[in-house]
Design an enzyme around this catalytic site. Sequence first.
Site, PDB file in Angstrom:
ATOM      1  N   ASP A   1     -80.103  46.666   2.189  1.00 19.61           N
ATOM      2  CA  ASP A   1     -81.291  45.393   1.892  1.00 19.61           C
ATOM      3  C   ASP A   1     -81.743  44.484   1.318  1.00 19.61           C
ATOM      4  OD1 ASP A   1     -84.313  44.923   3.843  1.00 19.61           O
ATOM      5  OD2 ASP A   1     -84.955  45.117   1.315  1.00 19.61           O
TER       6      ASP A   1
ATOM      7  N   TYR B   1     -85.739  54.061   0.876  1.00 16.51           N
ATOM      8  CA  TYR B   1     -85.927  53.205   2.097  1.00 16.51           C
ATOM      9  C   TYR B   1     -86.916  54.352   2.916  1.00 16.51           C
ATOM     10  CZ  TYR B   1     -86.724  48.300   3.986  1.00 16.51           C
ATOM     11  OH  TYR B   1     -87.059  47.766   3.615  1.00 16.51           O
TER      12      TYR B   1
ATOM     13  N   ASP C   1     -74.377  47.063  -8.919  1.00 16.14           N
ATOM     14  CA  ASP C   1     -74.722  46.024  -9.516  1.00 16.14           C
ATOM     15  C   ASP C   1     -74.234  45.478  -9.726  1.00 16.14           C
ATOM     16  OD1 ASP C   1     -74.178  48.038 -10.787  1.00 16.14           O
ATOM     17  OD2 ASP C   1     -74.467  47.724 -12.976  1.00 16.14           O
TER      18      ASP C   1
ATOM     19  N   LYS D   1     -73.986  53.436  -6.127  1.00 23.49           N
ATOM     20  CA  LYS D   1     -74.286  53.735  -7.535  1.00 23.49           C
ATOM     21  C   LYS D   1     -73.918  55.555  -8.169  1.00 23.49           C
ATOM     22  CE  LYS D   1     -76.861  52.288 -11.179  1.00 23.49           C
ATOM     23  NZ  LYS D   1     -76.283  51.007 -12.067  1.00 23.49           N
TER      24      LYS D   1
END
Length: 344
Positions: free
Chosen positions: A237, A125, A213, A177
Amino acid sequence: MTTSIPATLIPGDGIGPEIVDATLAALDALQAPFEWDRQVAGLGGVQLAGDPLPAATLDSIRRTRLALKGPLETPSGGGYRSSNVRLREEFQLYANLRPARTVIPGGRFDKIDLMVVRENLEGLYIGHEHFVRIDDDPHAVGMATGINTRQGCRHILKYAFDTAIATGRKKVTLVHKANIMKVLTGLFLETGLQMYEDPKYKGKFELDTIIVDACAMKLVLNPWQFDMLVTTNLFGDILSDLVAGLVGGLGMAPGANIGADAAIFEAVHGSAPDIAGKGIANPIALLLAAALMLDHCKLPELATRLRIAIDQTLNIDKVRTGDLGGTARTVEFTKALVSRIKAG
Ligand code: NAD
């Protein structure tokens, strides 16, 4: 008599001034002891001072270390960076706290009480991006750099673990992840697992880990299996908007940006230019942000009174704005809320 608390107030752009007026009316009715220093930022900052984050606004927050802000638009063109990102960096607001609690029962997802703790300063980000030219295409390749640091991971994980204990959360789920981004988010996972071994934390709550996910899918299938989520900036986010959707959308989602010695409270939503000036905005997200601000200022009784009054206005008086299926205008909702606060 409670001593007054200096705080910066940034009404912001679009629906900002409308929802800020509603929030000030509620805080006045509660006799909350804030002494406001009104400042501009976003489009308002550009119009008034030629800068989306004018020096006077920064000076005010440096003095008060506390702010309530409406949504800010980043002017397109002119090379302006997001005022929100600049504020987080300037005051090192490393933790973004986004609670999602069902306020209107009986919806598709009932009895939700989830806390998303998002790292606010690092990761993908940070916006370190560039294009690479190939032949005559200046945008042939787009590249972004993500940076996570051990220290940044420690800060946010410590904040999440301490908050979990202080607020009686039973389970913290670390979202990552690390199967693909083994370095960038592997560091976050590794740090969290190490930190949990500290006797200060071990066994005080359950620590679970999940790939982002799978987390998104499980949040939709069975959100009740989660209690607190802690994650890196970009995943936070995205997941916090998903979680806001579980409790009625962005109009109900407050956010707190917390640093070691400053805090800024806001609604998660933006300036809603499509409805700005129409008098129909839902002020609840900013009202709930004000409740977080009262908690932060060690005024939990006032925060509880505000949350109860919101609940009564929505569920007993059935006064609701259009985004919640009602017909009330912002001022009508505010009037009903203020009556409930005064009666409480
Ligand atoms: P948005 O959140 O402003 O609006 C998305 C949709 O939700 C719109 O249809 C809007 O009408 C609706 N909505 C949002 N808040 C509402 C409320 N309180 N009551 C009723 N309906 C509401 O998102 P966007 O349109 O993508 O962004 C608009 C601007 O806001 C952009 O300039 C963006 O950069 C900025 N923004 C600022 C912040 C912030 O300051 N924290 C956050 C997000 C977006």
